[in-house]
Design a protein around this motif. Structure first.
Motif, PDB file in Angstrom:
ATOM      1  N   VAL A  99       0.839  -1.208   0.000  1.00 24.93           N
ATOM      2  CA  VAL A  99       0.000   0.000   0.000  1.00 24.93           C
ATOM      3  C   VAL A  99       0.870   1.253   0.000  1.00 24.93           C
ATOM      4  CG1 VAL A  99      -1.614   1.332   1.405  1.00 24.93           C
ATOM      5  CG2 VAL A  99      -2.011  -1.091   1.025  1.00 24.93           C
ATOM      6  N   MET A 100       1.929   1.258   0.783  1.00 27.83           N
ATOM      7  CA  MET A 100       2.817   2.432   0.822  1.00 27.83           C
ATOM      8  C   MET A 100       3.538   2.627  -0.514  1.00 27.83           C
ATOM      9  SD  MET A 100       2.554   4.091   3.541  1.00 27.83           S
ATOM     10  CE  MET A 100       0.842   3.692   3.700  1.00 27.83           C
ATOM     11  N   ALA A 101       3.980   1.526  -1.141  1.00 32.55           N
ATOM     12  CA  ALA A 101       4.637   1.643  -2.444  1.00 32.55           C
ATOM     13  C   ALA A 101       3.666   2.162  -3.496  1.00 32.55           C
ATOM     14  CB  ALA A 101       5.206   0.291  -2.865  1.00 32.55           C
ATOM     15  N   ALA A 102       2.435   1.669  -3.471  1.00 33.21           N
ATOM     16  CA  ALA A 102       1.431   2.128  -4.439  1.00 33.21           C
ATOM     17  C   ALA A 102       1.095   3.599  -4.212  1.00 33.21           C
ATOM     18  CB  ALA A 102       0.176   1.279  -4.328  1.00 33.21           C
ATOM     19  N   ARG A 103       1.021   3.995  -2.968  1.00 29.49           N
ATOM     20  CA  ARG A 103       0.721   5.404  -2.671  1.00 29.49           C
ATOM     21  C   ARG A 103       1.851   6.303  -3.124  1.00 29.49           C
ATOM     22  NH1 ARG A 103      -0.365   8.277   3.082  1.00 29.49           N
ATOM     23  NH2 ARG A 103      -1.098  10.212   2.199  1.00 29.49           N
ATOM     24  N   ARG A 104       3.073   5.809  -3.004  1.00 28.84           N
ATOM     25  CA  ARG A 104       4.225   6.612  -3.396  1.00 28.84           C
ATOM     26  C   ARG A 104       4.240   6.923  -4.891  1.00 28.84           C
ATOM     27  NH1 ARG A 104      10.016   6.060  -0.758  1.00 28.84           N
ATOM     28  NH2 ARG A 104      10.746   8.051  -1.496  1.00 28.84           N
ATOM     29  N   VAL A 105       3.719   6.007  -5.715  1.00 27.74           N
ATOM     30  CA  VAL A 105       3.676   6.262  -7.156  1.00 27.74           C
ATOM     31  C   VAL A 105       2.372   6.924  -7.583  1.00 27.74           C
ATOM     32  CG1 VAL A 105       5.284   4.435  -7.742  1.00 27.74           C
ATOM     33  CG2 VAL A 105       2.849   3.952  -7.748  1.00 27.74           C
ATOM     34  N   GLY A 106       1.478   7.213  -6.630  1.00 25.86           N
ATOM     35  CA  GLY A 106       0.298   7.995  -6.952  1.00 25.86           C
ATOM     36  C   GLY A 106      -1.013   7.247  -6.993  1.00 25.86           C
ATOM     37  N   HIS A 107      -1.045   5.959  -6.678  1.00 23.14           N
ATOM     38  CA  HIS A 107      -2.299   5.222  -6.673  1.00 23.14           C
ATOM     39  C   HIS A 107      -3.072   5.514  -5.393  1.00 23.14           C
ATOM     40  CE1 HIS A 107      -1.164   2.985 -10.190  1.00 23.14           C
ATOM     41  NE2 HIS A 107      -0.062   2.554  -9.615  1.00 23.14           N
ATOM     42  N   THR A 108      -4.384   5.415  -5.467  1.00 24.68           N
ATOM     43  CA  THR A 108      -5.220   5.609  -4.286  1.00 24.68           C
ATOM     44  C   THR A 108      -6.176   4.432  -4.147  1.00 24.68           C
ATOM     45  OG1 THR A 108      -6.907   6.799  -5.533  1.00 24.68           O
ATOM     46  CG2 THR A 108      -5.187   8.128  -4.501  1.00 24.68           C
ATOM     47  N   TRP A 109      -6.760   4.313  -2.983  1.00 22.59           N
ATOM     48  CA  TRP A 109      -7.764   3.280  -2.748  1.00 22.59           C
ATOM     49  C   TRP A 109      -9.020   3.641  -3.530  1.00 22.59           C
ATOM     50  CZ3 TRP A 109      -7.386  -1.032   0.464  1.00 22.59           C
ATOM     51  CH2 TRP A 109      -6.214  -1.128   1.194  1.00 22.59           C
ATOM     52  N   PRO A 110      -9.738   2.648  -4.033  1.00 25.23           N
ATOM     53  CA  PRO A 110     -10.987   2.953  -4.745  1.00 25.23           C
ATOM     54  C   PRO A 110     -11.970   3.697  -3.847  1.00 25.23           C
ATOM     55  CG  PRO A 110     -10.350   0.667  -5.096  1.00 25.23           C
ATOM     56  CD  PRO A 110      -9.422   1.212  -4.057  1.00 25.23           C
ATOM     57  N   GLY A 111     -12.559   4.738  -4.376  1.00 25.61           N
ATOM     58  CA  GLY A 111     -13.530   5.522  -3.626  1.00 25.61           C
ATOM     59  C   GLY A 111     -12.936   6.694  -2.876  1.00 25.61           C
ATOM     60  N   LEU A 112     -11.614   6.762  -2.784  1.00 23.75           N
ATOM     61  CA  LEU A 112     -10.967   7.871  -2.086  1.00 23.75           C
ATOM     62  C   LEU A 112     -10.384   8.843  -3.104  1.00 23.75           C
ATOM     63  CD1 LEU A 112      -9.155   5.980   0.805  1.00 23.75           C
ATOM     64  CD2 LEU A 112     -11.327   7.184   0.872  1.00 23.75           C
ATOM     65  N   PRO A 113     -10.342  10.139  -2.775  1.00 18.11           N
ATOM     66  CA  PRO A 113      -9.823  11.127  -3.736  1.00 18.11           C
ATOM     67  C   PRO A 113      -8.317  10.974  -3.928  1.00 18.11           C
ATOM     68  CG  PRO A 113     -10.304  12.175  -1.641  1.00 18.11           C
ATOM     69  CD  PRO A 113     -10.794  10.766  -1.535  1.00 18.11           C
ATOM     70  N   ALA A 114      -7.839  11.488  -5.054  1.00 19.06           N
ATOM     71  CA  ALA A 114      -6.411  11.439  -5.358  1.00 19.06           C
ATOM     72  C   ALA A 114      -5.646  12.310  -4.381  1.00 19.06           C
ATOM     73  CB  ALA A 114      -6.164  11.903  -6.788  1.00 19.06           C
ATOM     74  N   ARG A 115      -4.412  11.937  -4.156  1.00 19.41           N
ATOM     75  CA  ARG A 115      -3.560  12.670  -3.226  1.00 19.41           C
ATOM     76  C   ARG A 115      -3.293  14.074  -3.761  1.00 19.41           C
ATOM     77  NH1 ARG A 115       2.346  10.451  -1.515  1.00 19.41           N
ATOM     78  NH2 ARG A 115       2.657  11.786   0.274  1.00 19.41           N
ATOM     79  N   GLY A 116      -3.455  15.065  -2.926  1.00 18.47           N
ATOM     80  CA  GLY A 116      -3.201  16.441  -3.327  1.00 18.47           C
ATOM     81  C   GLY A 116      -4.337  17.100  -4.081  1.00 18.47           C
ATOM     82  N   SER A 117      -5.480  16.429  -4.213  1.00 19.60           N
ATOM     83  CA  SER A 117      -6.596  17.009  -4.962  1.00 19.60           C
ATOM     84  C   SER A 117      -7.370  18.027  -4.129  1.00 19.60           C
ATOM     85  CB  SER A 117      -7.551  15.915  -5.439  1.00 19.60           C
ATOM     86  OG  SER A 117      -8.204  15.314  -4.339  1.00 19.60           O
ATOM     87  N   GLY A 118      -7.216  17.979  -2.816  1.00 25.64           N
ATOM     88  CA  GLY A 118      -7.920  18.917  -1.952  1.00 25.64           C
ATOM     89  C   GLY A 118      -9.317  18.461  -1.572  1.00 25.64           C
ATOM     90  N   GLU A 119      -9.772  17.346  -2.135  1.00 24.58           N
ATOM     91  CA  GLU A 119     -11.100  16.831  -1.793  1.00 24.58           C
ATOM     92  C   GLU A 119     -11.031  16.045  -0.495  1.00 24.58           C
ATOM     93  OE1 GLU A 119     -13.049  14.672  -4.917  1.00 24.58           O
ATOM     94  OE2 GLU A 119     -11.882  15.738  -6.421  1.00 24.58           O
ATOM     95  N   ARG A 120     -12.139  16.052   0.235  1.00 23.35           N
ATOM     96  CA  ARG A 120     -12.208  15.274   1.474  1.00 23.35           C
ATOM     97  C   ARG A 120     -12.754  13.891   1.167  1.00 23.35           C
ATOM     98  NH1 ARG A 120     -13.653  18.294   6.762  1.00 23.35           N
ATOM     99  NH2 ARG A 120     -13.829  16.095   7.219  1.00 23.35           N
ATOM    100  N   PRO A 121     -12.186  12.854   1.807  1.00 24.53           N
ATOM    101  CA  PRO A 121     -12.717  11.505   1.574  1.00 24.53           C
ATOM    102  C   PRO A 121     -14.097  11.339   2.205  1.00 24.53           C
ATOM    103  CG  PRO A 121     -10.943  11.454   3.177  1.00 24.53           C
ATOM    104  CD  PRO A 121     -11.025  12.858   2.658  1.00 24.53           C
ATOM    105  N   ASP A 122     -14.915  10.508   1.599  1.00 20.52           N
ATOM    106  CA  ASP A 122     -16.252  10.236   2.109  1.00 20.52           C
ATOM    107  C   ASP A 122     -16.144   9.341   3.334  1.00 20.52           C
ATOM    108  OD1 ASP A 122     -18.964  10.078   2.384  1.00 20.52           O
ATOM    109  OD2 ASP A 122     -19.271   8.716   0.691  1.00 20.52           O
ATOM    110  N   TRP A 123     -16.810   9.696   4.414  1.00 18.64           N
ATOM    111  CA  TRP A 123     -16.703   8.931   5.655  1.00 18.64           C
ATOM    112  C   TRP A 123     -17.285   7.530   5.508  1.00 18.64           C
ATOM    113  CZ3 TRP A 123     -20.947   6.952   8.080  1.00 18.64           C
ATOM    114  CH2 TRP A 123     -22.186   7.490   7.719  1.00 18.64           C
TER     115      TRP A 123
END
Length: 148
Positions: A99-123
């Motif tokens: 998960v950390m390696a995938a996040r480092r290259v820019g992948h996100t979990w399904p349903g969560l906003p992209a890193r740095g997009s400024g959107e808040r994740p849905d609770w």
């Protein structure tokens, strides 16, 4: 003997400028004036996981899952619960590393906003992930506890 430009020459120059200005659109030259061979190319390479990043994660996950599954499937002696819990720990470490390696290259979990997009994740999505994770941990601990 030098010739000076008369009034007629000045008007001809103004007409040429007006003709060329009529071919321009408000945002630049017309499409016919642009060279057709131009191609936009991304200079930075795409960020993706490489084999040297994936190989240790996959190997740890395979070893951990075998250590977890073998005592559970075949019920080997008194040390089976310890081996199974160690296998579960190694599998969880490999999953976290992945998960950390995938996040480092820019992948996100399904349903969560992209890193740095400024959107808040849905609770609700976060609650779903936490619930599924807790259920998996509870089932694994319950199964290992039943070995004794």
């Amino acid at each position: 003997m030098a010739m000076e430009a008369g009034p007629r020459d000045r008007e001809q120059g103004r007409r040429d400028v007006a003709d060329s200005a009529s071919r321009l659109s408000p945002d630049g030259p017309d499409e016919q004036d642009v060279i057709a061979d131009e191609v936009e190319v991304e200079l930075r390479p795409q960020r993706r996981l490489r084999i040297w990043q994936l190989a240790p994660i996959v190997m740890l996950a395979a070893v951990g899952s075998l250590m977890f599954a073998f005592p559970l499937a075949f019920g080997t002696g008194d040390g089976g619960a310890v081996v199974a819990m160690l296998g579960l720990l190694i599998s969880c470490c490999a999953a976290g590393w992945g998960v950390m390696a995938a996040r480092r290259v820019g992948h996100t979990w399904p349903g969560l906003p992209a890193r740095g997009s400024g959107e808040r994740p849905d609770w609700r999505v976060i609650a779903l992930y936490v619930g599924v994770g807790a259920a998996l941990v509870a089932l694994a601990v319950w199964r290992v506890a039943r070995l004794r």
